[in-house]
Enzyme design. Structure first.
Site, short mmCIF file in Angstrom:
data_model
loop_
_atom_site.label_atom_id
_atom_site.label_comp_id
_atom_site.label_asym_id
_atom_site.label_seq_id
_atom_site.Cartn_x
_atom_site.Cartn_y
_atom_site.Cartn_z
CG LEU A 24 -1.88 -1.16 1.38
CD1 LEU A 24 -2.76 -0.94 2.62
CD2 LEU A 24 -2.75 -1.34 0.14
CG HIS A 25 1.09 3.48 -3.24
ND1 HIS A 25 0.04 4.23 -3.71
CD2 HIS A 25 1.23 2.44 -4.11
CE1 HIS A 25 -0.42 3.69 -4.82
NE2 HIS A 25 0.27 2.60 -5.09
CG HIS A 28 -3.06 1.10 -2.50
ND1 HIS A 28 -1.69 0.97 -2.59
CD2 HIS A 28 -3.56 0.32 -3.48
CE1 HIS A 28 -1.39 0.16 -3.58
NE2 HIS A 28 -2.50 -0.25 -4.14
CD GLN A 52 -4.44 -8.72 -11.25
OE1 GLN A 52 -5.46 -9.03 -10.65
NE2 GLN A 52 -4.02 -7.46 -11.30
CB SER A 177 2.88 2.53 -9.30
OG SER A 177 3.05 1.15 -9.58
O1 PAF Z 1 -5.57 -2.84 -9.09
C1 PAF Z 1 -5.25 -3.86 -8.45
O2 PAF Z 1 -4.55 -3.80 -7.44
C2 PAF Z 1 -5.72 -5.22 -8.94
O3 PAF Z 1 -5.72 -5.29 -10.33
C3 PAF Z 1 -7.07 -5.66 -8.36
C4 PAF Z 1 -8.19 -4.72 -8.79
C5 PAF Z 1 -6.99 -5.68 -6.84
C6 PAF Z 1 -7.43 -7.06 -8.85
O4 PAF Z 1 -6.47 -7.99 -8.48
#
Ligand code: PAF
Length: 271
Positions: A24-25, A28, A52, A177
């Site tokens: 987290l930064h 978020h 993903q 990011s």
């Molecule tokens: O943006 C993200 O951190 C990810 O793509 C998410 C939405 C948590 C899905 O894994």
């Protein structure tokens, strides 16, 4: 999580979900602020979703900082942290059914990362079904992801409102990011050119330029000048469909991606 949801619902309270992959930064943490503004209870999920990531990508080395994340999330006001394991989420190792992102998933990030948005939408659909939020909050930093999620919610009738919170930038303009922590100081300097190219496009638009090709050329000239930075794409698009536009209008977006060293950076602005 289902018990928590049932208890919250029994009290007549609403739920906002902030889905994340942790590390987290401040970006978020502002999603938490947005969530608290619209719901009684905030649930944050932290799950690094293998679906993903392509085999060549950084799944194994993606930063995992759960203790620090838990502290930051609770200090900022998250009520429940949902941190399932891979086995909780994919008990059969990989799902048989996926959510297909359609045309949004083919462009830009989708062209560079062919199964990425399918993985994102599949986990987001699962999280929506588990947490059953009234609202979910996503960051504008991943604008194509937000567009894909909105399209999924619309097309598959998920009863979830989607909020997109503005990008949070470091003082020098770099979009925050989790992957920025991979950057050496020199790579960081190079990465900044992407945000500067996007800002230059926005400035040209503000001065009256509407031709996408001219706006894109403004940005490309800045990216191509820099040794050590590999531009991946830079384009003016419709912020909902992610199709390229010829004439740019207010509300359209410029999206870009570059590679510096081993790290890929993405960024965008809304015209
Ligand atoms: O943006 C993200 O951190 C990810 O793509 C998410 C939405 C948590 C899905 O894994």
């Amino acid at each position: 999580m289902r018990h928590v949801v049932a208890d919250v619902r029994a009290k007549g309270q609403s739920i906002a979900l902030v889905p994340t992959m942790g590390a987290l930064h401040e970006g978020h943490l502002t999603l938490i602020d947005e969530a608290k503004n619209v719901a009684d209870v905030v649930v944050m999920s932290i799950f690094v979703n293998p679906l993903q990531f392509a085999p060549s990508e950084d799944f194994a080395r993606y930063p995992r900082t759960l203790d620090e994340d838990a502290k930051l999330a609770s200090e900022r006001g998250v009520d429940f942290l949902f941190t399932p394991t891979k086995e909780d989420v994919y008990p059969e190792h990989a799902p048989v059914v996926f959510v297909h992102p359609g045309s949004i998933g083919k462009e830009w990030e989708g062209a560079v990362r062919p199964h990425h948005f399918e993985g994102v939408l599949t986990i987001v659909a699962k999280l929506f079904n588990i947490v059953m939020p009234d609202v979910a909050v996503f960051g504008q930093k991943d604008l194509q992801q937000a567009a894909a999620v909105k399209a999924m919610v619309r097309d598959l009738n998920f009863p979830v409102g989607i909020l997109v919170a503005p990008i949070v930038r470091d003082p020098d303009g770099l979009a925050m990011s989790s992957r920025n922590r991979y950057l050496s100081p020199r790579d960081r300097e190079l990465g900044l050119i992407l945000s500067r190219a996007l800002f230059a496009m926005r400035d040209a638009f503000a001065k009256g330029e509407r031709r996408a090709s001219a706006l894109e050329a403004t940005g490309w000239r800045m990216l191509e000048r820099v040794v050590g930075l590999t531009p991946r794409y830079l384009a003016a698009v419709n912020a909902d469909t992610f199709q390229r536009v010829n004439n740019v209008r207010h509300g359209d977006a410029a999206v870009g991606a570059v590679r510096v060293g081993e790290t890929k950076l993405i960024d965008n602005i809304i015209f």
